[in-house]
Scaffold this motif. Structure first.
Motif, PDB file in Angstrom:
ATOM      1  N   SER A  66      30.347  -5.567  53.982  1.00  0.00           N
ATOM      2  CA  SER A  66      30.449  -6.444  52.877  1.00  0.00           C
ATOM      3  C   SER A  66      30.759  -5.503  51.895  1.00  0.00           C
ATOM      4  CB  SER A  66      29.245  -6.907  52.437  1.00  0.00           C
ATOM      5  OG  SER A  66      29.216  -7.740  51.163  1.00  0.00           O
ATOM      6  N   VAL A  68      31.963  -5.461  48.144  1.00  0.00           N
ATOM      7  CA  VAL A  68      31.889  -6.206  47.037  1.00  0.00           C
ATOM      8  C   VAL A  68      32.464  -5.506  45.907  1.00  0.00           C
ATOM      9  CG1 VAL A  68      30.467  -7.770  45.607  1.00  0.00           C
ATOM     10  CG2 VAL A  68      29.880  -7.386  47.731  1.00  0.00           C
ATOM     11  N   VAL A  70      33.779  -5.276  41.565  1.00  0.00           N
ATOM     12  CA  VAL A  70      33.638  -5.839  40.185  1.00  0.00           C
ATOM     13  C   VAL A  70      34.878  -4.960  39.586  1.00  0.00           C
ATOM     14  CG1 VAL A  70      31.117  -6.517  40.197  1.00  0.00           C
ATOM     15  CG2 VAL A  70      31.817  -4.030  39.651  1.00  0.00           C
ATOM     16  N   THR A 142      26.565  -5.639  37.550  1.00  0.00           N
ATOM     17  CA  THR A 142      25.843  -6.923  37.829  1.00  0.00           C
ATOM     18  C   THR A 142      26.101  -7.804  36.376  1.00  0.00           C
ATOM     19  OG1 THR A 142      23.558  -6.577  37.860  1.00  0.00           O
ATOM     20  CG2 THR A 142      24.882  -6.616  39.861  1.00  0.00           C
ATOM     21  N   GLU A 145      28.602 -10.264  35.333  1.00  0.00           N
ATOM     22  CA  GLU A 145      29.023 -11.200  36.126  1.00  0.00           C
ATOM     23  C   GLU A 145      27.869 -12.155  36.152  1.00  0.00           C
ATOM     24  OE1 GLU A 145      31.923  -8.495  37.057  1.00  0.00           O
ATOM     25  OE2 GLU A 145      29.854  -8.224  36.965  1.00  0.00           O
ATOM     26  N   GLU A 163      29.819 -19.267  42.733  1.00  0.00           N
ATOM     27  CA  GLU A 163      30.804 -18.059  43.151  1.00  0.00           C
ATOM     28  C   GLU A 163      30.112 -16.749  42.601  1.00  0.00           C
ATOM     29  OE1 GLU A 163      34.824 -19.223  42.860  1.00  0.00           O
ATOM     30  OE2 GLU A 163      34.578 -21.130  44.015  1.00  0.00           O
ATOM     31  N   GLN A 164      29.996 -16.722  41.288  1.00  0.00           N
ATOM     32  CA  GLN A 164      29.632 -15.584  40.479  1.00  0.00           C
ATOM     33  C   GLN A 164      28.225 -15.050  41.142  1.00  0.00           C
ATOM     34  OE1 GLN A 164      31.238 -13.874  37.642  1.00  0.00           O
ATOM     35  NE2 GLN A 164      32.966 -14.557  38.528  1.00  0.00           N
ATOM     36  N   GLN A 166      26.556 -15.530  43.734  1.00  0.00           N
ATOM     37  CA  GLN A 166      26.789 -14.886  45.019  1.00  0.00           C
ATOM     38  C   GLN A 166      27.490 -13.638  45.232  1.00  0.00           C
ATOM     39  OE1 GLN A 166      29.053 -18.421  47.037  1.00  0.00           O
ATOM     40  NE2 GLN A 166      27.042 -19.334  47.768  1.00  0.00           N
ATOM     41  N   ALA A 167      28.415 -13.217  44.492  1.00  0.00           N
ATOM     42  CA  ALA A 167      28.757 -11.977  44.224  1.00  0.00           C
ATOM     43  C   ALA A 167      27.806 -11.075  43.749  1.00  0.00           C
ATOM     44  CB  ALA A 167      30.060 -11.832  43.512  1.00  0.00           C
ATOM     45  N   GLN A 170      25.136 -10.535  46.278  1.00  0.00           N
ATOM     46  CA  GLN A 170      25.697  -9.191  47.165  1.00  0.00           C
ATOM     47  C   GLN A 170      25.431  -7.598  46.774  1.00  0.00           C
ATOM     48  OE1 GLN A 170      29.186  -9.847  49.664  1.00  0.00           O
ATOM     49  NE2 GLN A 170      29.609 -11.980  48.672  1.00  0.00           N
TER      50      GLN A 170
END
Length: 274
Positions: A66, A68, A70, A142, A145, A163-164, A166-167, A170
């Protein structure tokens, strides 16, 4: 020898022994975070422009597929550095933030050099124990977001908010070995609210159930009652056994009469990050 039984130490070939040793070493390798800034983008606005950097967070020491990312500006890095200096001044003597430039900020070579320098900066920060355990460090990856997700949630835009979230979750999962287990409570609670309002009770139950252990352990009373209420209500819808949840909620309210919040989980969530 039974072909279904694993080979014993004496029957292993040299190659098998080497593979086993390699596997053991990989399991024992300490976890750490890795940071990449693979790309950047110049954002043009009416009266100004700025560069945003895509920051990718990965975890080493175990298989992590994964990646991820930003987006952060140089000003975000600068703000983080100032906050960390206020709290950990002496421990950051050898950690230097790439200097602010007065000219050439939008030159492609300059941007490329800064990408690598900021990537190294994050690695140096992570190497400082007090920093990687600091909430300031996790918030850098984080909080924007999370604020965006909660704003969307308050506006009733549950799909985009989810959606935000879930990111965010992660990234928080990657940070958890160095952060308090309560780190994910707000985002998991908000995710449960989104799933419930999108009429997905199974996922709402799963998110709330995942948040509950840290809430119990660290005595987050308002969240605990609200999570139990949601689990009880959604559990009935799903036909899940909820007797223990009902008993826990009743015991909690009896023991903490007058102290436990009776706000719903949604009421609690919408007040976060205002």
């Amino acid at each position: 020898m039974d072909p279904d039984e694993p080979p014993t130490g004496s029957s292993l070939t040299t190659k098998q022994l080497q593979q086993n040793l390699k596997a053991v070493k990989q399991r024992e390798r300490p976890l750490r975070l890795l940071f990449e800034i693979p790309s950047s983008q110049i954002i043009e606005q009416t009266l100004s422009r700025h560069v945003v950097y895509a920051v990718v967070v990965m975890r080493s020491g175990s298989f992590d597929s994964s990646r991820v990312s930003v987006e952060r500006r140089y000003s975000d890095f600068s703000r983080l550095h100032q906050q960390l200096l206020e709290e950990f001044d002496e421990e950051l003597e050898e950690v230097v933030l790439p200097r602010k430039l007065l000219t050439g900020n939008f030159n492609s070579e300059v941007i490329s050099e800064r990408r690598l320098a900021l990537q190294d900066y994050l690695a140096m920060l992570f190497a400082v124990r007090s920093v990687r355990h600091s909430r300031l460090f996790s918030d850098f990856f984080t909080e924007p977001e999370q604020r965006r997700a909660h704003s969307l949630l308050r506006a009733g835009q549950f799909g985009p908010a989810m959606e935000q979230l879930q990111a965010v979750i992660q990234i928080q999962e990657k940070l958890l070995p160095w952060q308090k287990p309560t780190l994910m409570v707000a985002s998991l609670s908000a995710l449960a609210v989104c799933h419930r309002d999108l009429e997905d009770p199974d996922q709402a139950f799963a998110a709330a159930h995942r948040a509950l252990p840290a809430v119990r352990r660290y005595g987050l009373k308002a969240y605990r009652a609200a999570l139990l209420e949601l689990l009880l209500d959604v559990g009935y819808q799903l036909g899940r056994p909820v007797a223990q949840i009902q008993e826990e909620l009743t015991t909690l309210r009896d023991a903490e009469r007058g102290e436990v919040s009776y706000r719903s989980l949604k009421e609690i969530v919408v007040q976060e990050f205002i």
